[in-house]
Write an enzyme that holds these catalytic residues in place. Structure first.
Site, short mmCIF file in Angstrom:
data_model
loop_
_atom_site.label_atom_id
_atom_site.label_comp_id
_atom_site.label_asym_id
_atom_site.label_seq_id
_atom_site.Cartn_x
_atom_site.Cartn_y
_atom_site.Cartn_z
N HIS A 133 -41.61 131.01 139.94
CA HIS A 133 -41.35 129.67 139.40
C HIS A 133 -42.06 129.80 138.00
O HIS A 133 -43.02 130.34 137.77
CB HIS A 133 -42.15 128.86 140.07
CG HIS A 133 -41.43 127.41 139.76
ND1 HIS A 133 -42.03 126.49 138.47
CD2 HIS A 133 -40.53 126.67 140.56
CE1 HIS A 133 -41.13 125.39 138.54
NE2 HIS A 133 -40.26 125.42 139.62
N ASP A 156 -37.49 126.16 147.03
CA ASP A 156 -36.36 126.75 147.87
C ASP A 156 -36.46 127.66 148.84
O ASP A 156 -35.42 127.87 149.84
CB ASP A 156 -35.21 127.56 146.87
CG ASP A 156 -34.70 126.58 145.74
OD1 ASP A 156 -34.26 125.50 146.19
OD2 ASP A 156 -34.79 127.09 144.64
#
Ligand code: COA
Length: 387
Positions: free
Chosen positions: A269, A323
């Site tokens: 991320h 996710d």
């Protein structure tokens, strides 16, 4: 400006560059901490509903009981979609990705609910609220209708007596979900509802900065979300887990992927350098679901990837993101893989609209600069003389 100073201003992917001021959400990527309007995501996941969280994001405060009831009633009222929107969907190829269908039908909604040209301060509070209610309320109906119509089934009309989450699951299958399924869907929507200025929220802001109508802004955001580096990653995670097939295959498969310099979907991320708090919450949702629905074999594979990647990628701060576990939860709820990213959009529309609304008070067109690396003073060579 000298070349040197131009270069130091340039940050690929705008990493670390503030592009707006906002009071909507806050992320501490080192601590793995996320707040919506100052409230911990864990607290919202435990106590709130998607309807209440949407209100919080849009109005910057938790609603009173009366405000929540009124907001919820209005959302229920706006769930239906016009038959002409369904007619548009009928023309889509059966193979159309649900994100493409959603992006197209959201853009089309703007033609049915026109707003005064040159938005900004010309919109009053009632018009702004109607836009937000309509978009939040209709997204699940659009996704569920397309999911059924592509199989040749009639869409299931929304039910006003069900919550936002329960009604979505009902419109997909025609069956009322159990209380635990409804709550799991609700929490999944809460944790996906907002996340500062990510790519799709930035798309909303850039589009809104031209005073484009809000349906166009949300359609642009859906396009950004569809990519595999953003919302599309939740679909890719499940594809990867299915490809790996069993826990025994994880070690070899993971090292082969890393040798090929492949990115592992669901890991990494831009902001989080530790495990994303939303991944932890979604993982616990899966555990809550298994009591009622049993284990899913892909969970063990995902959990082994997390364990192994901790030693290989953890030092670089590459850890599970939102996710990584969401798809396993959705699959357990019986939802087809290609609806995972549209569900992300059903949740994130509240965050997108909160940013759209916040920016209405201070509209300034986005017009960044570039570092030109091309030539100057080139001759115009006539066509017949070009080699
Ligand atoms: N698997 C393996 N390596 C990864 C990785 C992943 N999922 N994510 C990042 N890396 C590595 C990169 O290869 C790079 O290594 P290097 O320094 O040796 O070149 C380093 O980590 C930095 O990655 P980078 O792509 O520059 O970071 P970013 O901030 O631009 O990108 C993402 C962030 C999310 C786009 C990226 O982590 C990614 O592609 N993840 C997979 C897709 C995904 O899950 N997206 C959903 C995000 S919520």
């Amino acid at each position: 400006m000298s070349n040197q100073s131009k270069t130091t201003c340039y940050s690929p992917g705008l990493a670390g560059i503030p592009v707006t001021k906002s009071k909507i959400s806050f992320v501490d990527g080192q601590a793995g901490h996320l707040e919506y309007c100052g409230i911990d995501i864990e607290k919202l996941a435990e106590h709130s509903s998607f309807e209440e969280t949407s209100y919080l994001l849009l109005y910057g405060k938790l609603p009173t009981a009366q405000e929540l009831s009124s907001f919820d009633q209005k959302l229920r009222h706006h769930r239906r979609i016009k038959f002409r929107i369904r007619d548009i969907m009928k023309c889509f190829p059966e193979s159309a990705h649900p994100m493409d269908s959603l992006q197209t039908t959201i853009a089309a909604l703007g033609m049915f609910y026109p707003l005064p040209a040159g938005l900004g301060s010309s919109l009053n509070d009632v018009q702004i609220e109607e836009v937000c209610l309509r978009l939040i309320a209709k997204m699940p109906t659009l996704v569920a209708a397309h999911a059924r119509m592509r199989k040749g089934d009639d869409p299931i009309p929304p039910r006003d007596d069900l919550s936002h989450s329960a009604n979505f699951l009902y419109m997909l299958s025609g069956l009322e979900p159990s209380a635990i399924m409804e709550r799991i869907m609700d929490v999944a929507l809460i944790v996906h509802a907002e996340h500062t200025v990510n790519a799709s929220t930035f798309s909303t802001l850039v589009t809104a900065s031209t005073m484009a109508d809000p349906y166009t802004c949300i359609s642009a955001a859906i396009g950004s979300l569809s990519g595999p580096l953003h919302g599309g990653a939740n679909e890719d995670v499940l594809v990867m887990l299915d490809e790996i097939g069993s826990v025994e295959n994880v070690e070899l498969n993971l090292s082969q992927r890393l040798e090929r310099k492949e990115k592992i979907s669901g890991l990494g991320h831009r902001i989080y350098k530790t495990k994303d708090p939303r991944a932890t919450l979604l993982q616990s949702l899966y555990t809550r679901l298994t009591d009622e629905l049993g284990q899913d074999p892909t969970y063990e594979i995902a959990s082994r990837i997390e364990q192994l990647s901790h030693s290989t990628l953890g030092a670089k701060g590459i850890c599970p993101n939102v996710d990584f576990y969401s798809g396993i939860v959705y699959r357990k709820l019986g939802i087809p893989t290609d609806l995972f990213t549209p569900i992300f959009a059903i949740a994130r529309v509240s965050g997108w609209l909160a940013h759209w609304k916040e920016q209405l008070d201070d509209v300034r067109i986005y017009r960044p600069n570039q570092i030109y690396e091309g030539l100057h003073n080139q001759p115009y060579v006539p066509l017949e003389e070009r080699q």
